[in-house]
Write an enzyme that holds these catalytic residues in place. Structure first.
Site, short mmCIF file in Angstrom:
data_model
loop_
_atom_site.label_atom_id
_atom_site.label_comp_id
_atom_site.label_asym_id
_atom_site.label_seq_id
_atom_site.Cartn_x
_atom_site.Cartn_y
_atom_site.Cartn_z
CG HIS A 287 26.44 -56.42 -125.46
ND1 HIS A 287 25.12 -56.73 -125.55
CD2 HIS A 287 27.10 -57.36 -126.15
CE1 HIS A 287 24.97 -57.83 -126.28
NE2 HIS A 287 26.17 -58.23 -126.66
CB ALA A 309 4.80 -46.38 -124.23
CB VAL A 313 6.43 -55.30 -121.17
CG1 VAL A 313 7.69 -55.60 -120.37
CG2 VAL A 313 6.66 -54.10 -122.09
N PRO A 314 6.49 -58.79 -121.19
CG PRO A 314 8.20 -60.32 -121.67
CD PRO A 314 7.59 -59.03 -122.13
#
Lengths: 621, 425
Positions: A287, A309, A313-314
């Site tokens: 990208h 935060a 998250v893994p």
């Protein structure tokens, strides 16, 4: 009419966080037949009452109606030249899906800005200049429009509305349960990966509610956060799943929103590109936006900040699915989610082409071709690719032998074909075919008509002697008639021998064309049996009258039989002669001359030809 | 397809050609920048550029190397004889800057501009979503330091243009009075030049003021190459060099060439030819995730390559792509064995069975070497015709005598990474 009115109210009643619902209709910008059909297939599978495509905008075409399938039956979708024209006719449409190219994507958005009712604009194109996009984004913000893309596949609201090609094939859509709503709001940059994400979501939760791919560019029209905030507001969305990417700082906007409690629903998120540390020089992934220019833009930094935060998250993409599953299961336990029921999607008939390529159906072909194939990477003449045709320099004769006799003949033979075409190319303006072409050209007819009017003269008396000579001489030869017997039998039948005789040329004043061909054939052919036979016949006929020579038609026809018989089986050779291949040679060669005469007449601006009265004997009684 | 850095010589030549048009003819920069590449015949230059032998010169490598001064990659205040000698010495020399090693092959030659340090100024323009920022500092040059903290900034919302007055007022506070108008006009022009030509980054550090002239001494710039169809005429002939130190191997160059021949996408970067984990992944997004997962599981050092194939390449191209990777991975035996991960997400419209046919052809061709090298293959893929594709792969394992494990959409995309590598550390 009543139905239209309700649709209108429904559109008007859309909540601010709701871009699409089961009644949303869109315009498709640019003729995208496949994408449109895929949207309609989705609509049908979702049990929508109206198709999600109201009209197609085709700026370069004419206004018309285009046929599509809606499940098993066919429907018509109107095509307009501009968004303005379409908007004038379809008052309920508030979405534009633009398949305009990177050159005109921004222009299509500008055009859509002019229609107040259009609220959501999807730009599919990849490669829209950054500055153009930034200007479009600023304007969209001012006007309160939502832009999805550019460089995206789009998105899908399960069971309600699907943008373009999102979700892949209809089988995959149903396998990933996109035909009915679940509870998960998903957003990613990558369109390619969104399909995988829908699969993960369908296997680990009660399914997707809505999914958007914002596109991989540096300045997407709407951001990851924009859509997460919509999902936060939408009471139907119970949990959020997001896939970020290395490069840019959008993910920090999410961090801020988490810290400010603007996002309170559980968010499972992973930022891809943690591998960038394995590369020594800077790397541009697939990208445009996927490049880390600063430490904060790395995937590791973003994942850490998100975790801090409060996002789920893994440790790696590897346990992304598990985290989604755990989060969903917890919400079910807490009774936040009542899993959506499974519904059966109505069956969509298989497309003929798809079924054929899958080997599910078969059908006898109506046509067969064994000489040329234009379907592959390269055009094929017989077994030869077009680049080999030139690499091996097979010439016109080689191409002709490949296409006519399905065999690349040896060089001596293809050169002979070239010679035949050259020798027969023209015989002056006075012969009947050329004359006809000239008369037609002067009557103001076009090239093809003039050419054809000349070609139509070719037959037993004009040019047809090639065929006739080949036939008569080979019959006699094959029957074992001695040359004298042949001449006698023809005389007895009162039939002229084809290919014998010339108006002016004689044994003392030979035709150079015949001499050239004879010499070449004598020198190069593997066998000259029939030519030798014909020359014996010529000896007999010229002894009677010195202009009864083997003429050019005769020598070509006869030599061609020698040629075919030495390169093909006798049966094949005879069949080609019977089918008229020899006539074909004359038609091919002489077309060059006829077109020459046509161009000559046009160039000379010759007026209509009218035959003079004095040259016609009017004998009325 | 994104922001791409250009050579200093190209950036300066472009300014010399065009800046005048953006400053009402007031700022004319002399085009005295010579670009020297590996093909340049140095002997011919003095004839073409008369000033070369008359003036003092500066020579620098022109390959997107940052802080050249600090790496002693500068030849200042020199003459043509010295410059020629220096370039000949440096050309094709391998050097290391920071952690990156590369070969020098492009230089820029310009006149040496005698000036005082206090005449050096810093200006840069950067782009963000909502607008562009002009950064300015009155003490430019190599010691400018942390410009993010030091420079004065003027944010210009997208679509707007700052006036010279505004620039003077907001940015030029510490510039001597007699130079304010001159520099303000220069920056005003530079901004419209930047916006109109689709720059995405421009830094001039320093430019110096010499009487009525503004002279850029050092320049770094990026263009948005997607704007090629709008700006190519004005850009002129420029190239977008690969970052310093990225020299392509033969195989990488071959894949790049294949890529240019098809509408599909084929990419290959060899990271460590002796690595034990090789990937052949479909899709730009998925390929990054596979590389991530290998890294996340602690096998960064063993990751042999990064690459992807996508956009429905035909069987032939897929075969050539696969063959290149398989050849690379079977060149050297590793006693611990090697892994090949043939991965991918759920394709939108790529025919899985078709692309797999190409891969299978390549695997068959290398049957012997795959066995000798103890290669283990893991496959995961979904999308149109995937069942047929996966079945073909399964059948191949027995045929080749090479272990091949095959999974579809029911298995998490990257699971094959941990399956392959678990217990290996």
């Amino acid at each position: 009419m009543a139905k239209k009115a309700t649709t209108k109210t429904k559109t008007a009643n859309k909540k601010s966080y709701e871009l699409f619902n089961r009644d949303t209709q869109a315009f498709i910008y640019n003729m995208q037949v496949n994408a449109t059909q895929r949207m309609l297939d989705f609509d049908y599978a979702s049990g929508r009452e109206t198709p999600s495509v109201a009209a197609i905008i085709n700026p370069t075409g004419s206004e018309s109606l285009q046929k599509f399938f809606y499940g098993p039956k066919e429907i018509l979708i109107p095509v307009y030249k501009s968004i303005e024209r379409a908007a004038g006719k379809h008052k309920n449409v508030d979405v534009l899906i633009s398949f305009a190219s990177f050159r005109s994507a921004a222009k299509s958005a500008e055009e859509a800005f002019e229609i107040p009712r259009i609220r959501t604009i999807v730009l599919i194109a990849e490669g829209v200049p950054e500055r153009q996009m930034r200007l479009i984004n600023a304007k969209a913000k001012k006007l309160g429009k939502v832009i999805i893309g550019p460089a995206t596949v789009g998105g899908v609201k399960a069971g309600a509305f699907k943008i373009g090609n999102t979700g892949g094939t209809i089988e995959n859509i149903i396998e990933s349960k996109l035909h009915r709503p679940g509870s998960v709001g998903f957003v990613s940059k990558s369109g390619g990966l969104s399909n995988e994400a829908y699969n993960i979501i369908s296997r680990n939760t009660d399914g997707l509610y809505e999914g958007i791919a914002i596109g991989g560019d540096r300045y997407p029209g709407s951001t990851l956060l924009d859509h997460l905030l919509r999902y936060e507001e939408d009471p139907n969305v119970k949990m959020l799943v997001c896939l970020g990417e290395v490069g840019g700082e959008d993910e920090y906007a999410i961090v801020d929103a988490l810290n400010a409690k603007k996002i309170t629903k559980p968010l499972v998120m992973w930022v891809t590109g943690t591998c960038s540390k394995a590369f020594k020089t800077e790397v541009q992934f697939g990208h445009a936006g996927a490049k880390a220019d600063a430490e904060a833009e790395t995937a590791d930094a973003k994942n850490a900040a998100l975790k801090k935060a409060g996002a789920i998250v893994p440790n790696s993409f590897d346990d992304y699915a598990e985290k989604i599953n755990e989060t969903f299961t917890t919400l079910v336990k807490k009774k936040v989610i009542t899993p959506a029921p499974e519904t059966e999607a109505p069956k969509i008939p298989l497309d003929f082409n798809k079924a054929l390529s899958a080997g599910v159906i078969r059908k006898p072909a109506s046509f067969i071709s064994t000489i040329a194939d234009d379907r592959g990477e390269e055009l094929m003449y017989g077994k030869m690719t077009i680049s080999d045709v030139f690499k091996k320099d097979i010439g016109v004769g080689g191409v002709l032998s490949t296409l006519w006799f399905r065999k690349l003949l040896p060089a001596y033979a293809t050169k002979f074909i070239d010679m035949v075409i050259m020798v027969t190319a023209d015989h002056g303006p006075a012969v009947s075919g050329a004359h006809n072409t000239i008369v037609a050209a002067r009557a103001g007819k076009d090239l093809i008509s003039s050419l054809v009017s000349g070609l139509l003269c070719i037959g037993p008396r004009f040019g047809g002697a090639l065929d006739g000579a080949a036939q008569q001489f080979s019959d006699a030869y094959d029957q074992g008639l001695a040359p004298q017997e042949f001449v006698n039998s023809m005389k007895k039948k009162g039939v002229n021998i084809q290919g014998i005789g010339h108006r002016i040329k004689s044994i003392h004043n030979p035709d150079m064309r015949v001499t050239i061909i004879k010499n070449y054939v004598k020198k190069n052919f593997k066998t000259t049996a029939l030519l030798d036979y014909a020359l014996e016949v010529e000896k007999i006929t010229t002894s009677k009258k010195d202009n009864l020579i083997l003429n050019v038609d005769g020598v070509i026809g006869i030599c061609f039989v020698d040629l075919l018989r030495s390169e093909l089986t006798k049966e094949e050779a005879d069949e080609y002669i019977r089918m008229g291949a020899l006539n074909g040679l004359f038609v091919l060669g002489r077309s060059i001359g006829f077109m020459g005469h046509y161009l000559d007449q046009k160039r000379l601006k010759q007026g209509l030809y009218r035959h003079p009265w004095d040259d016609i004997a009017y004998l009325m009684e | 397809m994104a922001q791409k850095a250009i050579r200093e010589a190209d950036g300066k030549a472009m300014m010399a050609r065009l800046l005048m048009d953006y400053t009402d003819g007031k700022h004319k920069i002399q085009n005295r920048f010579i670009s020297v590449g590996p093909q340049t015949d140095l002997k011919k230059l003095p004839n073409k550029y008369k000033w070369l032998q008359k003036e003092k010169l500066v020579v620098k490598p022109d390959q997107l190397i940052k802080r050249r001064g600090k790496s002693k990659l500068l030849l200042l205040n020199t003459d043509w004889k010295e410059a020629e000698k220096w370039i000949n010495e440096q050309m094709n020399k391998q050097i290391t800057v920071g952690t990156v090693t590369g070969v020098l092959d492009h230089f820029i030659i310009a006149p040496f501009v005698e000036h005082d340090e206090k005449d050096e100024y810093y200006v840069a323009i950067t782009s963000e979503r909502e607008g562009d920022t002009i950064l300015f500092h009155h003490e430019g040059g190599i010691n400018v330091g942390d410009v993010d903290a030091k420079a004065i900034k003027l944010f210009v919302p997208i679509g707007e243009v700052p006036t010279a007055q505004e620039i003077e007022k907001k940015l030029l506070g510490k510039v001597p009075k007699e130079r304010k108008a001159l520099i303000a006009e220069f920056i005003e022009g530079l901004f419209t030049y930047y916006a109109d030509l689709n720059y995405t980054y421009l830094e001039i550090n320093p430019f110096v003021v010499d009487g009525k002239a503004v002279i850029p001494l050092d320049l770094a710039a990026k263009l948005d190459d997607t704007a090629d169809f709008v700006s190519a005429n004005k850009w002129g002939s420029i190239d977008f060099p690969a970052p310093f130190g990225r020299t392509m191997t033969k195989e990488e160059a071959y894949i790049e060439e294949l890529d240019s021949k098809t509408g599909a996408s084929l990419k290959l970067t060899v990271l460590n030819p002796e690595g034990r984990v090789w990937t052949m992944v479909a899709g730009g997004g998925a390929s990054v995730i596979y590389a991530d997962t290998i890294t996340d599981l602690g096998f960064m050092e063993e990751m042999a390559n990064y690459g992807e194939y996508s956009g429905d390449p035909n069987e032939e191209f897929t075969y050539l792509y696969a063959r290149t990777i398989i050849d690379l991975m079977t060149r050297k035996k590793n006693p611990k064995g090697t892994f090949l991960l043939i991965g991918g997400g759920i394709a939108n419209f790529t025919d899985v069975a078709n692309t797999f046919r190409g891969i299978i052809r390549a695997l068959r061709e290398y049957k012997k070497k795959l066995r000798e090298n103890k290669v283990k293959i893991y496959v995961r893929r979904g999308g149109p015709n995937y069942k047929e594709g996966l079945n073909q792969m399964r059948a191949l394992g027995g045929e080749l005598g090479v272990p091949i494990e095959v999974y579809g959409p029911e298995t998490h995309m990257t699971k094959i990474v941990s399956m392959a590598l678990k217990g290996d550390k």
